[in-house]
Write a protein that holds these residues in place. Structure first.
Motif, PDB file in Angstrom:
ATOM      1  N   MET A   1       0.838  -1.183   0.000  1.00  0.00           N
ATOM      2  CA  MET A   1       0.000   0.000   0.000  1.00  0.00           C
ATOM      3  C   MET A   1       0.885   1.250   0.000  1.00  0.00           C
ATOM      4  SD  MET A   1      -3.219   0.714   2.403  1.00  0.00           S
ATOM      5  CE  MET A   1      -3.036   2.152   3.404  1.00  0.00           C
ATOM      6  N   THR A   2       0.443   2.263  -0.712  1.00  0.00           N
ATOM      7  CA  THR A   2       1.214   3.506  -0.745  1.00  0.00           C
ATOM      8  C   THR A   2       0.439   4.609  -0.044  1.00  0.00           C
ATOM      9  OG1 THR A   2       0.307   4.209  -2.857  1.00  0.00           O
ATOM     10  CG2 THR A   2       2.304   2.873  -2.935  1.00  0.00           C
ATOM     11  N   SER A   3       1.174   5.629   0.363  1.00  0.00           N
ATOM     12  CA  SER A   3       0.603   6.723   1.146  1.00  0.00           C
ATOM     13  C   SER A   3      -0.326   7.620   0.339  1.00  0.00           C
ATOM     14  CB  SER A   3       1.729   7.576   1.720  1.00  0.00           C
ATOM     15  OG  SER A   3       2.407   8.243   0.662  1.00  0.00           O
ATOM     16  N   GLY A   4      -0.094   7.741  -0.954  1.00  0.00           N
ATOM     17  CA  GLY A   4      -0.860   8.666  -1.775  1.00  0.00           C
ATOM     18  C   GLY A   4      -0.306  10.084  -1.764  1.00  0.00           C
ATOM     19  N   PHE A   5       0.776  10.323  -1.006  1.00  0.00           N
ATOM     20  CA  PHE A   5       1.410  11.637  -0.983  1.00  0.00           C
ATOM     21  C   PHE A   5       2.181  11.843  -2.284  1.00  0.00           C
ATOM     22  CE2 PHE A   5       1.667  10.697   3.768  1.00  0.00           C
ATOM     23  CZ  PHE A   5       0.512  11.414   4.063  1.00  0.00           C
ATOM     24  N   ARG A   6       2.324  13.113  -2.678  1.00  0.00           N
ATOM     25  CA  ARG A   6       3.080  13.458  -3.881  1.00  0.00           C
ATOM     26  C   ARG A   6       4.001  14.615  -3.572  1.00  0.00           C
ATOM     27  NH1 ARG A   6      -0.156  14.766  -8.832  1.00  0.00           N
ATOM     28  NH2 ARG A   6       1.941  14.622  -9.624  1.00  0.00           N
ATOM     29  N   PHE A   7       5.151  14.654  -4.217  1.00  0.00           N
ATOM     30  CA  PHE A   7       6.068  15.775  -4.044  1.00  0.00           C
ATOM     31  C   PHE A   7       5.537  17.006  -4.764  1.00  0.00           C
ATOM     32  CE2 PHE A   7       9.703  12.677  -3.358  1.00  0.00           C
ATOM     33  CZ  PHE A   7       9.867  13.010  -2.031  1.00  0.00           C
ATOM     34  N   SER A   8       5.709  18.153  -4.146  1.00  0.00           N
ATOM     35  CA  SER A   8       5.367  19.432  -4.759  1.00  0.00           C
ATOM     36  C   SER A   8       6.413  19.766  -5.824  1.00  0.00           C
ATOM     37  CB  SER A   8       5.373  20.535  -3.696  1.00  0.00           C
ATOM     38  OG  SER A   8       6.709  20.708  -3.208  1.00  0.00           O
ATOM     39  N   ASN A   9       6.133  20.782  -6.612  1.00  0.00           N
ATOM     40  CA  ASN A   9       7.112  21.236  -7.609  1.00  0.00           C
ATOM     41  C   ASN A   9       8.401  21.684  -6.930  1.00  0.00           C
ATOM     42  OD1 ASN A   9       5.432  20.711  -9.768  1.00  0.00           O
ATOM     43  ND2 ASN A   9       4.584  22.774  -9.823  1.00  0.00           N
ATOM     44  N   ARG A  10       8.281  22.347  -5.783  1.00  0.00           N
ATOM     45  CA  ARG A  10       9.466  22.801  -5.045  1.00  0.00           C
ATOM     46  C   ARG A  10      10.318  21.604  -4.609  1.00  0.00           C
ATOM     47  NH1 ARG A  10      11.032  23.892   0.326  1.00  0.00           N
ATOM     48  NH2 ARG A  10      12.413  25.685   0.472  1.00  0.00           N
ATOM     49  N   SER A  11       9.666  20.579  -4.097  1.00  0.00           N
ATOM     50  CA  SER A  11      10.400  19.372  -3.697  1.00  0.00           C
ATOM     51  C   SER A  11      11.060  18.720  -4.903  1.00  0.00           C
ATOM     52  CB  SER A  11       9.463  18.373  -3.006  1.00  0.00           C
ATOM     53  OG  SER A  11       9.064  18.834  -1.733  1.00  0.00           O
ATOM     54  N   GLU A  12      10.351  18.666  -6.004  1.00  0.00           N
ATOM     55  CA  GLU A  12      10.924  18.070  -7.226  1.00  0.00           C
ATOM     56  C   GLU A  12      12.171  18.834  -7.667  1.00  0.00           C
ATOM     57  OE1 GLU A  12      10.350  15.309  -8.750  1.00  0.00           O
ATOM     58  OE2 GLU A  12       8.398  14.713  -7.985  1.00  0.00           O
ATOM     59  N   ARG A  13      12.138  20.164  -7.582  1.00  0.00           N
ATOM     60  CA  ARG A  13      13.319  20.954  -7.950  1.00  0.00           C
ATOM     61  C   ARG A  13      14.488  20.650  -7.012  1.00  0.00           C
ATOM     62  NH1 ARG A  13       9.326  24.757  -8.819  1.00  0.00           N
ATOM     63  NH2 ARG A  13       9.738  25.795  -6.835  1.00  0.00           N
ATOM     64  N   ALA A  14      14.204  20.481  -5.725  1.00  0.00           N
ATOM     65  CA  ALA A  14      15.262  20.174  -4.751  1.00  0.00           C
ATOM     66  C   ALA A  14      15.853  18.788  -4.981  1.00  0.00           C
ATOM     67  CB  ALA A  14      14.714  20.292  -3.328  1.00  0.00           C
ATOM     68  N   LEU A  15      15.063  17.878  -5.504  1.00  0.00           N
ATOM     69  CA  LEU A  15      15.538  16.517  -5.797  1.00  0.00           C
ATOM     70  C   LEU A  15      16.391  16.451  -7.061  1.00  0.00           C
ATOM     71  CD1 LEU A  15      12.300  14.389  -5.226  1.00  0.00           C
ATOM     72  CD2 LEU A  15      14.405  14.278  -3.862  1.00  0.00           C
ATOM     73  N   ALA A  16      16.164  17.354  -7.980  1.00  0.00           N
ATOM     74  CA  ALA A  16      16.690  17.249  -9.336  1.00  0.00           C
ATOM     75  C   ALA A  16      18.190  17.032  -9.433  1.00  0.00           C
ATOM     76  CB  ALA A  16      16.293  18.480 -10.147  1.00  0.00           C
ATOM     77  N   ASP A  17      18.968  17.613  -8.544  1.00  0.00           N
ATOM     78  CA  ASP A  17      20.429  17.568  -8.676  1.00  0.00           C
ATOM     79  C   ASP A  17      21.083  16.612  -7.679  1.00  0.00           C
ATOM     80  OD1 ASP A  17      22.682  18.379 -10.038  1.00  0.00           O
ATOM     81  OD2 ASP A  17      23.062  20.100  -8.745  1.00  0.00           O
ATOM     82  N   LEU A  18      20.308  15.663  -7.176  1.00  0.00           N
ATOM     83  CA  LEU A  18      20.836  14.701  -6.207  1.00  0.00           C
ATOM     84  C   LEU A  18      21.282  13.416  -6.882  1.00  0.00           C
ATOM     85  CD1 LEU A  18      18.205  15.084  -3.352  1.00  0.00           C
ATOM     86  CD2 LEU A  18      20.493  16.091  -3.484  1.00  0.00           C
ATOM     87  N   HIS A  19      22.055  12.619  -6.155  1.00  0.00           N
ATOM     88  CA  HIS A  19      22.468  11.305  -6.640  1.00  0.00           C
ATOM     89  C   HIS A  19      21.205  10.482  -6.941  1.00  0.00           C
ATOM     90  CE1 HIS A  19      24.085   7.262  -6.663  1.00  0.00           C
ATOM     91  NE2 HIS A  19      25.302   7.783  -6.765  1.00  0.00           N
ATOM     92  N   PRO A  20      21.170   9.771  -8.055  1.00  0.00           N
ATOM     93  CA  PRO A  20      19.970   9.009  -8.429  1.00  0.00           C
ATOM     94  C   PRO A  20      19.500   8.018  -7.350  1.00  0.00           C
ATOM     95  CG  PRO A  20      21.545   9.042 -10.239  1.00  0.00           C
ATOM     96  CD  PRO A  20      22.230   9.675  -9.069  1.00  0.00           C
ATOM     97  N   ASP A  21      20.414   7.406  -6.620  1.00  0.00           N
ATOM     98  CA  ASP A  21      19.987   6.463  -5.578  1.00  0.00           C
ATOM     99  C   ASP A  21      19.262   7.171  -4.441  1.00  0.00           C
ATOM    100  OD1 ASP A  21      21.006   4.367  -7.031  1.00  0.00           O
ATOM    101  OD2 ASP A  21      22.761   4.063  -5.756  1.00  0.00           O
ATOM    102  N   LEU A  22      19.682   8.371  -4.108  1.00  0.00           N
ATOM    103  CA  LEU A  22      19.010   9.127  -3.062  1.00  0.00           C
ATOM    104  C   LEU A  22      17.621   9.572  -3.532  1.00  0.00           C
ATOM    105  CD1 LEU A  22      19.136  10.231  -0.217  1.00  0.00           C
ATOM    106  CD2 LEU A  22      20.370  12.223  -1.103  1.00  0.00           C
ATOM    107  N   ILE A  23      17.511   9.927  -4.780  1.00  0.00           N
ATOM    108  CA  ILE A  23      16.207  10.277  -5.347  1.00  0.00           C
ATOM    109  C   ILE A  23      15.265   9.082  -5.266  1.00  0.00           C
ATOM    110  CG2 ILE A  23      14.967  10.928  -7.452  1.00  0.00           C
ATOM    111  CD1 ILE A  23      17.509  12.508  -8.266  1.00  0.00           C
ATOM    112  N   ARG A  24      15.761   7.903  -5.629  1.00  0.00           N
ATOM    113  CA  ARG A  24      14.920   6.687  -5.570  1.00  0.00           C
ATOM    114  C   ARG A  24      14.447   6.420  -4.147  1.00  0.00           C
ATOM    115  NH1 ARG A  24      16.664   1.580  -7.098  1.00  0.00           N
ATOM    116  NH2 ARG A  24      18.706   1.992  -6.220  1.00  0.00           N
ATOM    117  N   VAL A  25      15.349   6.574  -3.183  1.00  0.00           N
ATOM    118  CA  VAL A  25      14.990   6.351  -1.783  1.00  0.00           C
ATOM    119  C   VAL A  25      13.936   7.361  -1.337  1.00  0.00           C
ATOM    120  CG1 VAL A  25      15.829   6.409   0.607  1.00  0.00           C
ATOM    121  CG2 VAL A  25      17.138   5.203  -1.143  1.00  0.00           C
ATOM    122  N   ALA A  26      14.131   8.631  -1.659  1.00  0.00           N
ATOM    123  CA  ALA A  26      13.176   9.666  -1.248  1.00  0.00           C
ATOM    124  C   ALA A  26      11.798   9.403  -1.857  1.00  0.00           C
ATOM    125  CB  ALA A  26      13.685  11.042  -1.642  1.00  0.00           C
TER     126      ALA A  26
END
Length: 129
Positions: A1-26
């Motif tokens: 089951m998933t939470s149904g939460f979604r990242f905001s555009n601001r969160s997506e921008r903050a994720l954009a320049d991170l290591h791909p494995d950290l993005i997957r975990v987040a």
């Protein structure tokens, strides 16, 4: 089951320049969490890191944020950020479960013996130099 939460555009921008494995975990942590969260900071400039050290908000100029190996989050409750400590171990449980599921080594700042940092997650330096 998933939470149904979604990242905001601001969160997506903050994720954009991170290591791909950290993005997957987040992303997986957001699916697993009981407590919604936003990404407040990902990669930092050296100037930003120096300012945080000067302000006492960080203790190192060797932050994993400088290389895209760290993320800071904030609990998002009823349309606003909340800093109540009991929320952060719950978010950390989702990050740890996601990391274990994906085979990614992470560290949570809330587990540090000094200068506990509940909003902070980073890829383990031993595995991700």
């Amino acid at each position: 089951m998933t939470s149904g939460f979604r990242f905001s555009n601001r969160s997506e921008r903050a994720l954009a320049d991170l290591h791909p494995d950290l993005i997957r975990v987040a992303r997986r942590a957001l699916e697993l969490t009981e407590v919604d969260f936003v990404v407040t900071e990902g990669r930092r400039s050296e100037a930003r890191q120096r300012a945080l050290v000067a302000a006492g908000a960080s203790r190192t100029l060797r932050s994993r944020h400088l290389t895209g190996h760290a993320i800071d989050v904030a609990a998002w409750i009823d349309g606003g950020v909340r800093w109540d400590w009991p929320l952060y171990p719950r978010i950390a449980a989702a990050f740890k479960a996601a990391a274990a599921e994906l085979g990614v080594a992470i560290r949570w700042g809330g587990d540090w013996p000094r200068f506990r940092d509940g909003p902070h997650f980073e890829l383990d330096r031993a595995v991700y130099p």
